[in-house]
Design an enzyme around this catalytic site. Structure first.
Site, mmCIF file in Angstrom:
data_model
loop_
_atom_site.group_PDB
_atom_site.id
_atom_site.type_symbol
_atom_site.label_atom_id
_atom_site.label_comp_id
_atom_site.label_asym_id
_atom_site.label_seq_id
_atom_site.Cartn_x
_atom_site.Cartn_y
_atom_site.Cartn_z
ATOM 1 N N SER A 1 0.831 -1.201 0.000
ATOM 2 C CA SER A 1 0.000 0.000 0.000
ATOM 3 C C SER A 1 0.864 1.247 0.000
ATOM 4 O O SER A 1 1.969 1.247 0.570
ATOM 5 C CB SER A 1 -0.865 -0.036 1.256
ATOM 6 O OG SER A 1 -1.468 1.201 1.483
ATOM 7 N N TYR B 1 -2.292 -1.339 10.873
ATOM 8 C CA TYR B 1 -2.508 -1.834 9.509
ATOM 9 C C TYR B 1 -1.299 -1.502 8.632
ATOM 10 O O TYR B 1 -0.744 -2.367 7.948
ATOM 11 C CB TYR B 1 -3.785 -1.236 8.899
ATOM 12 C CG TYR B 1 -3.863 -1.462 7.403
ATOM 13 C CD1 TYR B 1 -4.209 -2.713 6.905
ATOM 14 C CD2 TYR B 1 -3.533 -0.457 6.493
ATOM 15 C CE1 TYR B 1 -4.248 -2.943 5.536
ATOM 16 C CE2 TYR B 1 -3.568 -0.679 5.128
ATOM 17 C CZ TYR B 1 -3.931 -1.924 4.651
ATOM 18 O OH TYR B 1 -3.946 -2.152 3.294
ATOM 19 N N LYS C 1 1.816 -3.898 6.638
ATOM 20 C CA LYS C 1 2.285 -3.865 5.243
ATOM 21 C C LYS C 1 3.807 -3.717 5.197
ATOM 22 O O LYS C 1 4.487 -4.369 4.400
ATOM 23 C CB LYS C 1 1.601 -2.732 4.471
ATOM 24 C CG LYS C 1 0.101 -2.945 4.254
ATOM 25 C CD LYS C 1 -0.174 -4.192 3.413
ATOM 26 C CE LYS C 1 -1.643 -4.539 3.328
ATOM 27 N NZ LYS C 1 -1.931 -5.865 2.783
HETATM 28 P P1 NAD Z 1 -11.163 -7.150 0.905
HETATM 29 O O1 NAD Z 1 -11.427 -7.138 2.371
HETATM 30 O O2 NAD Z 1 -12.297 -6.861 -0.007
HETATM 31 O O3 NAD Z 1 -10.528 -8.554 0.477
HETATM 32 C C1 NAD Z 1 -9.701 -9.294 1.333
HETATM 33 C C2 NAD Z 1 -10.213 -10.727 1.354
HETATM 34 O O4 NAD Z 1 -9.361 -11.520 2.172
HETATM 35 C C3 NAD Z 1 -11.635 -10.868 1.915
HETATM 36 O O5 NAD Z 1 -12.430 -11.586 1.006
HETATM 37 C C4 NAD Z 1 -11.450 -11.638 3.231
HETATM 38 O O6 NAD Z 1 -12.554 -12.478 3.492
HETATM 39 C C5 NAD Z 1 -10.161 -12.390 2.970
HETATM 40 N N1 NAD Z 1 -9.371 -12.703 4.174
HETATM 41 C C6 NAD Z 1 -8.943 -11.856 5.132
HETATM 42 N N2 NAD Z 1 -8.217 -12.511 6.048
HETATM 43 C C7 NAD Z 1 -8.176 -13.819 5.663
HETATM 44 C C8 NAD Z 1 -7.588 -14.998 6.197
HETATM 45 N N3 NAD Z 1 -6.891 -14.975 7.335
HETATM 46 N N4 NAD Z 1 -7.748 -16.152 5.543
HETATM 47 C C9 NAD Z 1 -8.453 -16.218 4.375
HETATM 48 N N5 NAD Z 1 -9.034 -15.129 3.823
HETATM 49 C C10 NAD Z 1 -8.900 -13.950 4.471
HETATM 50 O O7 NAD Z 1 -9.950 -6.131 0.648
HETATM 51 P P2 NAD Z 1 -9.408 -5.513 -0.727
HETATM 52 O O8 NAD Z 1 -9.777 -4.080 -0.753
HETATM 53 O O9 NAD Z 1 -9.737 -6.384 -1.860
HETATM 54 O O10 NAD Z 1 -7.851 -5.564 -0.418
HETATM 55 C C11 NAD Z 1 -7.031 -6.634 -0.843
HETATM 56 C C12 NAD Z 1 -5.620 -6.402 -0.389
HETATM 57 O O11 NAD Z 1 -5.148 -5.158 -0.899
HETATM 58 C C13 NAD Z 1 -5.445 -6.327 1.128
HETATM 59 O O12 NAD Z 1 -4.223 -6.944 1.465
HETATM 60 C C14 NAD Z 1 -5.371 -4.836 1.401
HETATM 61 O O13 NAD Z 1 -4.649 -4.557 2.570
HETATM 62 C C15 NAD Z 1 -4.640 -4.366 0.160
HETATM 63 N N6 NAD Z 1 -4.881 -2.951 -0.167
HETATM 64 C C16 NAD Z 1 -6.152 -2.503 -0.341
HETATM 65 C C17 NAD Z 1 -6.376 -1.173 -0.653
HETATM 66 C C18 NAD Z 1 -7.781 -0.634 -0.814
HETATM 67 O O14 NAD Z 1 -7.958 0.587 -0.762
HETATM 68 N N7 NAD Z 1 -8.788 -1.453 -1.018
HETATM 69 C C19 NAD Z 1 -5.292 -0.299 -0.808
HETATM 70 C C20 NAD Z 1 -3.998 -0.800 -0.627
HETATM 71 C C21 NAD Z 1 -3.797 -2.145 -0.319
HETATM 72 C C1 WQD Z 2 -9.424 9.554 0.728
HETATM 73 C C2 WQD Z 2 -9.602 11.033 0.994
HETATM 74 C C3 WQD Z 2 -10.107 11.541 3.280
HETATM 75 C C4 WQD Z 2 -13.964 9.611 3.468
HETATM 76 C C5 WQD Z 2 -7.007 4.503 2.912
HETATM 77 C C6 WQD Z 2 -6.011 3.764 3.749
HETATM 78 C C7 WQD Z 2 -4.821 3.377 2.930
HETATM 79 C C8 WQD Z 2 -5.243 2.615 1.680
HETATM 80 C C9 WQD Z 2 -6.323 3.321 0.937
HETATM 81 C C10 WQD Z 2 -5.152 0.283 2.127
HETATM 82 C C11 WQD Z 2 -8.950 11.493 2.293
HETATM 83 C C12 WQD Z 2 -11.266 11.931 2.384
HETATM 84 C C13 WQD Z 2 -12.765 10.097 3.012
HETATM 85 C C14 WQD Z 2 -14.991 10.535 3.819
HETATM 86 C C15 WQD Z 2 -13.550 12.342 3.160
HETATM 87 N N1 WQD Z 2 -5.809 1.355 2.013
HETATM 88 N N2 WQD Z 2 -12.557 11.445 2.864
HETATM 89 N N3 WQD Z 2 -14.750 11.877 3.632
HETATM 90 O O1 WQD Z 2 -7.305 7.610 3.672
HETATM 91 O O2 WQD Z 2 -6.238 7.839 1.397
HETATM 92 O O3 WQD Z 2 -6.398 5.646 2.398
HETATM 93 O O4 WQD Z 2 -7.386 3.671 1.824
HETATM 94 O O5 WQD Z 2 -3.960 0.107 2.107
HETATM 95 O O6 WQD Z 2 -3.996 2.607 3.727
HETATM 96 O O7 WQD Z 2 -5.598 4.616 4.812
HETATM 97 O O8 WQD Z 2 -8.477 6.709 1.608
HETATM 98 O O9 WQD Z 2 -10.779 6.804 0.783
HETATM 99 O O10 WQD Z 2 -10.369 6.862 3.279
HETATM 100 O O11 WQD Z 2 -9.784 8.827 1.898
HETATM 101 O O12 WQD Z 2 -13.372 13.567 3.042
HETATM 102 O O13 WQD Z 2 -16.082 10.158 4.248
HETATM 103 O O14 WQD Z 2 -11.012 11.295 1.155
HETATM 104 O O15 WQD Z 2 -9.963 12.494 4.298
HETATM 105 O O16 WQD Z 2 -8.471 12.783 2.084
HETATM 106 P P1 WQD Z 2 -7.068 7.063 2.343
HETATM 107 P P2 WQD Z 2 -9.920 7.224 1.908
#
Ligand code: NAD
Ligand code: WQD
Length: 340
Positions: free
Chosen positions: A125, A150, A154
Site C-alpha cells: 500500500s 494496519y 504492510k
Molecule cells: P477485501 O477485504 O475486499 O478482500 C480481502 C479478502 O481476504 C476478503 O475476502 C477476506 O474475506 C479475505 N481474508 C482476510 N483474512 C483472511 C484470512 N486470514 N484467511 C483467508 N481469507 C482472508 O480487501 P481488498 O480491498 O480487496 O484488499 C485486498 C488487499 O489489498 C489487502 O491486502 C489490502 O490490505 C490491500 N490494499 C487494499 C487497498 C484498498 O484501498 N482497497 C489499498 C492498498 C492495499
Molecule cells: C481519501 C480522501 C479523506 C472519506 C485509505 C487507507 C490506505 C489505503 C487506501 C489500504 C482522504 C477523504 C474520506 C470521507 C472524506 N488502504 N474522505 N470523507 O485515507 O487515502 O487511504 O485507503 O492500504 O492505507 O488509509 O483513503 O478513501 O479513506 O480517503 O473527506 O467520508 O477522502 O480524508 O483525504 P485514504 P480514503
C-alpha cells in the site's frame, strides 16, 4: 497454469480473478469469507463463463495452510490479497491485525517454500510512504514509521518477503496500491463495504443513493489548491490487470531482482472536491456534503510516480476519474436493486 489467489472473493481479488481467467489462467481462490460473500464466486462465473476452484479456510491456520499446499503443489504462483484492511479498526485492535495479516503471510511463504512454489505477488500500500517529502513519490522514497497497525503490517510484510527471498528462494513482486475505486464494467462485482464506509468513494455513492444523509469532507484547510486532501485514485480493473502482468513477469523470469517494488497509481493527484465534482459531472447526481475538521491520521497529499511501473511492467492506467466515479455509481445502483 494454476494461480492461487488468496482473498479472491474480496474487492480487488475478485477483479483480479476475472482478469486472470480472461487471460487463460486456472484460478484457485482461498478465502475465509471474513470480509466477502460466497455469491462472488457465481458473479465471477457470470462474467468469465469459467470455472474455478475454491477453498474456504483461514490462512492463519498453519495446519490447514500446510495441507492446502500439499494438496495443490502444482500451483505456479500466488497472489496474496487476504488481509484485514480497516485502518481505524487496526488502531483499536492491533493484535487482530498483526495476527491475521502477518501469520497468513508466514504460513503462505512456508507452504510455498516447502513445495517449491517460488512466486508471490503481494498487496502492499502507498500507506508505507506516510506523507512523502517529494511528490510524486517514487518506489525508492523512504518508508516512514507507520501510524497505524494496519500500515505496520504492510511494512513488516514487505520485510518478511525480502528476508524470505534471501534464504528460501522466494521471488516477490510488492505492489504498492494507491487508492483503488470503481467496479467491473458489468457491475456484477464491486466493493462491498460492511457497515459505514471509511473510504471516500463508497461514502459518496452511499450518500447519493440515500443511505447516508451527507458526505463529510474531512478538512478544507490543507495546503492544496482547493484546501482538500489529494490522493491518487485508480480504477480497480486497471489495478487488477497489473497483477496479471506481475504474475507473467515472474513466470517468464524477466524480473531483474528477486524482490521488486512497484507503485500502482495513475500518477495524478485529485482532491476530495475534485472527486465530488467528477462524481456530479459523470452521473448528473448532486451530492450533499459538509466540510468538517480534518480526520486524524490523514496525510495532506500523495500521488504516485508511475515511471517504473510504466517502463518495467509496460502497464499504465486507462480509466479517467470520470469513468471511475461513473463506474462506482453504476455498482451502487446495482447493489440498491439487489437490496430491494
Ligand atoms: P477485501 O477485504 O475486499 O478482500 C480481502 C479478502 O481476504 C476478503 O475476502 C477476506 O474475506 C479475505 N481474508 C482476510 N483474512 C483472511 C484470512 N486470514 N484467511 C483467508 N481469507 C482472508 O480487501 P481488498 O480491498 O480487496 O484488499 C485486498 C488487499 O489489498 C489487502 O491486502 C489490502 O490490505 C490491500 N490494499 C487494499 C487497498 C484498498 O484501498 N482497497 C489499498 C492498498 C492495499
Ligand atoms: C481519501 C480522501 C479523506 C472519506 C485509505 C487507507 C490506505 C489505503 C487506501 C489500504 C482522504 C477523504 C474520506 C470521507 C472524506 N488502504 N474522505 N470523507 O485515507 O487515502 O487511504 O485507503 O492500504 O492505507 O488509509 O483513503 O478513501 O479513506 O480517503 O473527506 O467520508 O477522502 O480524508 O483525504 P485514504 P480514503
Amino acid at each position: 497454469m494454476k494461480i492461487l489467489v488468496t482473498g479472491g472473493t474480496g474487492y480487488i481479488g475478485s477483479h483480479t480473478v476475472v482478469e486472470l481467467q480472461n487471460r487463460g489462467y486456472d484460478v484457485i481462490i482461498v478465502d475465509d469469507l471474513s470480509n466477502s460473500s460466497i455469491e462472488v464466486l457465481d458473479n465471477i462465473a457470470k462474467i468469465t463463463g469459467k470455472k474455478l476452484l475454491f477453498e474456504q479456510f483461514d490462512l492463519t491456520d498453519q495446519d490447514k495452510t500446510k495441507g492446502f499446499f500439499r494438496k495443490y503443489n502444482d500451483i505456479k504462483g500466488v497472489i496474496h490479497f487476504a488481509a484485514f484492511k480497516a485502518v481505524g479498526e487496526s488502531v483499536n485492535f492491533p493484535l487482530k491485525y498483526y495476527r491475521n495479516n502477518l501469520l497468513s503471510l508466514i504460513n503462505i511463504l512456508q507452504g510455498m517454500g516447502d513445495n517449491a512454489i517460488p512466486n508471490i505477488v503481494f498487496s502492499s500500500s502507498c500507506t508505507v510512504y506516510g506523507q512523502p517529502a517529494v511528490l510524486p513519490v517514487r518506489e525508492d522514497a523512504p518508508v516512514q514509521k507507520a501510524w497505524s497497525p494496519y500500515g505496520a503490517t504492510k511494512q513488516i510484510s514487505e520485510d518478511i518477503i525480502n528476508d524470505t527471498s534471501r534464504s528460501a528462494g522466494i521471488k516477490g513482486i510488492l505492489l504498492r496500491y494507491f487508492n483503488p475505486i470503481g467496479a467491473h464494467e458489468s457491475a456484477i462485482i464491486g466493493e462491498l463495504p460492511i457497515g459505514e464506509p471509511n473510504c471516500l468513494m463508497p461514502y459518496i455513492t452511499q450518500t447519493a443513493i440515500g443511505k447516508r444523509p451527507f458526505l463529510r469532507v474531512w478538512g478544507n484547510d490543507y495546503n492544496t489548491p482547493d484546501g482538500t486532501a489529494i490522493r491518487d485514485y485508480l480504477h480497480v480493473t486497471d489495478l487488477a490487470k497489473a497483477h496479471v502482468i506481475a504474475v507473467e513477469r515472474m513466470l517468464n523470469e524477466t524480473m531483474k531482482q528477486n524482490v521488486e517494488v512497484f507503485n500502482l497509481g495513475t500518477g495524478n493527484g485529485f482532491s476530495v472536491m475534485q472527486v465530488i465534482e467528477s462524481f456530479e459531472r459523470s452521473t448528473g447526481v448532486k451530492l450533499n456534503y459538509q466540510i468538517m475538521d480534518r480526520r486524524p491520521g490523514d496525510i495532506e497529499q500523495v500521488w504516485a510516480d508511475t515511471a517504473f511501473a510504466n517502463k518495467e511492467l509496460g502497464w499504465k492506467t486507462e480509466k479517467s476519474l470520470d469513468e471511475m466515479t461513473a463506474s462506482a455509481w453504476k455498482w451502487e445502483k446495482e447493489l440498491a436493486k439487489k437490496r430491494k
